[in-house]
Design an enzyme around this catalytic site. Structure first.
Site, PDB file in Angstrom:
ATOM      1  CB  ALA A  91      -0.967  -0.008   1.183  1.00 41.19           C
ATOM      2  CG  ASP A 112       3.521  10.882  -2.203  1.00 43.53           C
ATOM      3  OD1 ASP A 112       3.602  10.062  -3.140  1.00 43.53           O
ATOM      4  OD2 ASP A 112       2.868  11.938  -2.281  1.00 43.53           O
ATOM      5  N   GLY A 113       5.371   8.589   1.452  1.00 43.91           N
ATOM      6  CA  GLY A 113       6.342   8.359   2.517  1.00 43.91           C
ATOM      7  C   GLY A 113       7.298   7.238   2.167  1.00 43.91           C
ATOM      8  CG  HIS A 114       5.890   3.250   1.756  1.00 42.02           C
ATOM      9  ND1 HIS A 114       4.516   3.307   1.733  1.00 42.02           N
ATOM     10  CD2 HIS A 114       6.211   2.556   2.873  1.00 42.02           C
ATOM     11  CE1 HIS A 114       4.031   2.673   2.777  1.00 42.02           C
ATOM     12  NE2 HIS A 114       5.034   2.213   3.491  1.00 42.02           N
ATOM     13  CB  VAL A 165       5.971  12.063   3.416  1.00 42.48           C
ATOM     14  CG1 VAL A 165       5.319  12.736   2.211  1.00 42.48           C
ATOM     15  CG2 VAL A 165       7.455  11.837   3.157  1.00 42.48           C
ATOM     16  CE  LYS A 215       1.361  12.448   0.844  1.00 41.01           C
ATOM     17  NZ  LYS A 215       0.723  12.401  -0.470  1.00 41.01           N
ATOM     18  NE  ARG A 243      -3.763  -0.015  10.070  1.00 45.71           N
ATOM     19  CZ  ARG A 243      -2.575  -0.562  10.261  1.00 45.71           C
ATOM     20  NH1 ARG A 243      -1.493   0.192  10.192  1.00 45.71           N
ATOM     21  NH2 ARG A 243      -2.443  -1.859  10.501  1.00 45.71           N
TER      22      ARG A 243
END
Length: 282
Positions: free
Chosen positions: A33, A36-38, A177, A185, A188
């Site tokens: 899932a 942008d954080g990833h 982020v 972000k 969930r």
């Protein structure tokens, strides 16, 4: 082109070749899932390492009996496209049976660091986290691994695990982020209703209020916590599960703030439990 790897044997073979070629490996463990954080963590890894690997594995050991394991969002096609768009080299995407052919006989315990905050709310959660992260580290053997500061307690626990087990891995904490309105972000966030999404921005605003009180000289945790909780009560319909101030990364509750801290909160909406925090350097 990003390669999708599904078996431990193949992943280990690739890692052995990379190490023989003296190529540095950056690793981002995820449950998919991707957001942008990833992608920020992936970009940092791509800048700092020769090869970047992510894992996508929804780890059943870190979900409690009444949590969202079955409904947790899964989209390997979409996730692969996102990882490929930033240039990730490999995705390690094993099945549960591949990772756990049978229930693990030995599981790690996260100890004192897992007895507070999220660990207190979700018993066994961090035991499942350290068990799977330790297993992934042994498979991927990265030089650097990247974790988001949104899960600040998890980051502190993983750093301590790496220290205690002498993993030759540099752990990199990556800043949260946020959406344009400040909401952190999270995978969930898709569970939020329209009205809850509007309210959810106040999690970050309440943390900004707490930070402002600190910057203006307030050092009494109880007063900061009360102001933060009162703000959340006024501006959200969710259940406020946690507002707390702990030393960081030691995770010792603070009554009078002295050193580096993190202010942590958790709010439960109808179908989404959101967490957020601010780390303040002492």
């Amino acid at each position: 082109m990003t390669q999708l790897i599904t078996t431990i044997e193949e992943m280990r073979s690739i890692i052995a070749n990379l190490h023989n070629q003296r190529r540095s490996v950056g690793f981002i463990p995820t449950m998919g899932a991707l957001h942008d954080g990833h992608l920020k963590m992936m970009s940092l890894s791509l800048n700092e390492n020769d090869v970047t690997i992510i894992s996508i594995f929804v780890n059943p050991l870190q979900f409690g009996p009444n949590e969202d394991l079955d409904s947790y969002p899964r989209d390997i096609v979409g996730d692969t496209a996102k990882a490929e768009s930033v240039g990730v080299d490999y995705i390690f995407h094993p099945t549960v049976k591949e990772m756990y052919p049978e229930l693990p006989t030995i599981e790690l315990k996260a100890g004192r660091l897992a007895s507070v905050l999220e660990g207190a709310e979700r018993p066994g959660h961090f035991d499942g986290v350290v068990t799977v992260v330790n297993k992934l580290f042994n498979i991927v053997r990265p030089h650097k691994a990247y974790f988001g500061k949104k899960d600040a307690q998890q980051l502190a626990i993983v750093e301590k695990m790496v220290e205690d087990f002498n993993h030759p891995i540099e752990i990199k904490g990556v800043d949260i982020v946020r959406e344009d309105d400040g909401l952190a972000k999270s995978s969930r966030n898709i569970y939020l209703t329209k009205n809850e999404r509007i309210e959810a921005v106040h999690l970050y605003k309440s943390l900004c209020l707490a930070q402002s009180l600190y910057k203006n000289g307030e050092r009494n945790s109880e007063k900061i916590i009360k102001a933060t909780r009162d703000y959340l009560t006024e501006h959200t319909s969710g259940t406020i599960e946690t507002v707390a101030i702990y030393s960081y990364p030691e995770l010792v509750e603070q009554t009078q703030i002295k050193d580096s801290i993190f202010i942590s909160l958790a709010v439960k909406f109808s179908k989404a439990r959101l967490i957020d925090n601010i780390i303040i350097e002492g």
